[in-house]
Write a protein that holds these residues in place. Sequence first.
Motif, short mmCIF file in Angstrom:
data_model
loop_
_atom_site.label_atom_id
_atom_site.label_comp_id
_atom_site.label_asym_id
_atom_site.label_seq_id
_atom_site.Cartn_x
_atom_site.Cartn_y
_atom_site.Cartn_z
N ARG A 86 0.77 -1.25 0.13
CA ARG A 86 0.03 -0.08 0.08
C ARG A 86 0.79 1.20 -0.17
O ARG A 86 1.94 1.26 0.69
CB ARG A 86 -0.91 -0.11 1.33
N LEU A 87 0.35 2.33 -0.55
CA LEU A 87 1.06 3.46 -0.79
C LEU A 87 0.51 4.88 -0.14
O LEU A 87 1.03 5.92 -0.39
CB LEU A 87 1.28 3.68 -2.51
N GLN A 88 -0.47 4.67 0.74
CA GLN A 88 -1.52 5.49 0.92
C GLN A 88 -0.89 6.58 1.80
O GLN A 88 -1.39 7.00 3.22
CB GLN A 88 -2.89 5.17 1.31
N THR A 89 0.20 7.32 1.77
CA THR A 89 0.83 8.26 2.78
C THR A 89 1.52 9.18 1.84
O THR A 89 2.27 8.98 0.85
CB THR A 89 1.81 7.41 3.60
N PRO A 90 1.84 10.48 2.54
CA PRO A 90 2.35 11.50 1.82
C PRO A 90 4.05 11.29 2.42
O PRO A 90 4.20 10.29 2.99
CB PRO A 90 1.73 12.72 2.58
N ALA A 91 4.78 12.24 1.84
CA ALA A 91 6.16 11.94 2.07
C ALA A 91 6.70 12.29 3.43
O ALA A 91 7.41 11.70 4.17
CB ALA A 91 6.98 12.91 1.27
N ASP A 92 6.00 13.22 4.43
CA ASP A 92 6.22 13.49 5.73
C ASP A 92 5.87 12.21 6.33
O ASP A 92 4.69 11.68 6.19
CB ASP A 92 5.18 14.65 6.36
N THR A 93 6.75 12.03 7.42
CA THR A 93 6.25 10.95 8.52
C THR A 93 5.55 11.34 9.59
O THR A 93 5.13 12.54 9.52
CB THR A 93 7.70 10.44 9.28
N LEU A 94 5.25 10.32 10.34
CA LEU A 94 4.20 10.95 11.46
C LEU A 94 4.93 11.35 12.48
O LEU A 94 4.32 11.92 13.49
CB LEU A 94 3.55 9.46 11.95
N GLY A 95 6.33 11.62 12.58
CA GLY A 95 6.90 12.05 13.66
C GLY A 95 7.21 10.80 14.58
O GLY A 95 6.71 9.82 14.79
N PHE A 96 8.46 11.02 15.55
CA PHE A 96 8.84 9.65 16.50
C PHE A 96 7.80 9.45 17.16
O PHE A 96 7.92 8.23 17.98
CB PHE A 96 10.21 10.24 17.10
N TYR A 174 6.21 -1.78 5.28
CA TYR A 174 6.92 -0.84 4.71
C TYR A 174 7.91 -0.30 5.75
O TYR A 174 7.53 -0.17 6.79
CB TYR A 174 6.19 0.06 3.90
N VAL A 175 8.77 0.32 5.18
CA VAL A 175 9.58 1.25 5.88
C VAL A 175 9.62 2.47 5.03
O VAL A 175 10.13 2.39 3.94
CB VAL A 175 11.01 0.77 6.67
N LYS A 176 9.52 3.72 5.57
CA LYS A 176 9.63 5.08 4.81
C LYS A 176 10.81 5.96 5.52
O LYS A 176 10.75 6.11 6.93
CB LYS A 176 8.54 5.82 4.59
N LEU A 177 11.88 6.59 4.68
CA LEU A 177 12.84 7.43 5.30
C LEU A 177 12.38 8.79 4.46
O LEU A 177 12.55 8.85 3.40
CB LEU A 177 14.19 6.92 4.77
N ALA A 178 12.20 9.84 5.33
CA ALA A 178 11.89 11.18 4.72
C ALA A 178 13.43 11.87 4.70
O ALA A 178 14.14 11.82 5.52
CB ALA A 178 11.19 11.92 5.77
N ILE A 179 13.55 12.18 3.35
CA ILE A 179 14.75 12.94 2.91
C ILE A 179 14.82 14.40 3.37
O ILE A 179 15.53 14.80 3.78
CB ILE A 179 15.17 12.85 1.58
N GLN A 180 13.43 15.17 3.38
CA GLN A 180 13.22 16.39 3.71
C GLN A 180 11.77 16.30 4.08
O GLN A 180 10.68 16.19 3.34
CB GLN A 180 13.63 17.29 2.21
#
Length: 357
Positions: A86-96, A174-180
């Motif tokens: 699934r892909l349904q998230t924006p680039a920003d993470t949820l925060g720690f 999944y795991v996501k890494l925010a670059i900016q």
Amino acid sequence: MGGCQVRRTSKMTLAFAFGVALLVPPRLARADRNDLRLINLCDMSGGGGCPWVARSGPPTPVILDAQAPSRFRSLMSELGTVIAPRLQTPADTLGFAGFQFSAELGMTEISRDKSFWNGVEGVDPGNTAARPDAWLTTMGLFVRKGMWFPIPALEWGAGAVNVLQSGMWAVQGYVKLAIQEGFHDWALPSAAVRAGFSQLVGTDQVTLTVSSIDVLLSKAFGLAGTARVEPFAGWNYLFIDARSGVIDGTPGCDAVLLQQTSPTDVQGLSRLPLSCRKDQAGTWGDLYANFTFPEQNVITRSRFYGGLKLKLAMLFVVGQFAIATAGRSRDGRATTDPGRDGSGTQRSVSVSAGFDF
């Protein structure tokens, strides 16, 4: 303070697991219309059973026709796209400290009129006029959590989706890494990279694993001071690894019953199904009709997607559209008649809703 956060996260994780259990209904030992039945990839419209299965000699060897690897590869390519991460998230993470729980509904287009979609229960192998639905629907639950360890700006997610009208589920993560991220006053959008996987369960016909990598961009905007809107878009590359299970080439014949029937028992022979070879009575010859599709290289697909997340306080809703380009890969292992991916362009729409904490 940290202990409260851990207890809170543990409770939400337990609630997610309980929700998944509620979604899984008790099932009878029978297949539904969208469950896989790969023997249907054999053209039986001429009657007399599957022509792959030899009808002479004590054993029952199976010789696949030249197009069988391509039909298998094409079906796995389109089904793999249906269950892809699934892909349904924006680039920003949820925060720690962030946590998200969502319910998701998705619909993915398939090439229902192509012969490789004969390989499901809803198609009669002797009369392929009945076709699957043009769109396969999935429903599931997902949990996402922001992290700071081992590196900042990290987010993971896990969940499960059911292919409706089947007993098949896809376990995903999944795991996501925010670059900016977070600089919403800048003109520069947020950017992230992500890796995911999806494992199909609930069928013995195939082992299907889908891995993915993607890049995505998004931009957050305030709305009337009370809500936040985040349009996002990205590109996704899929790696679909399919391994055939053991397929019974004569599913209407019970090999044990055939072995236990004496070749001199006239009444017993008359009671055998038509798909059983009576000259094999008293032997295990029917077991030679079990076969697997040839092992092939990983299937690759490209997918482009875009969507919008609307958040109000803790509530959010996400809508997304994606399009996977037609398959073009082929099996590089085969020296003759290589399996070719004949999958078509697949559109998908999905929506999710839930809570951000």
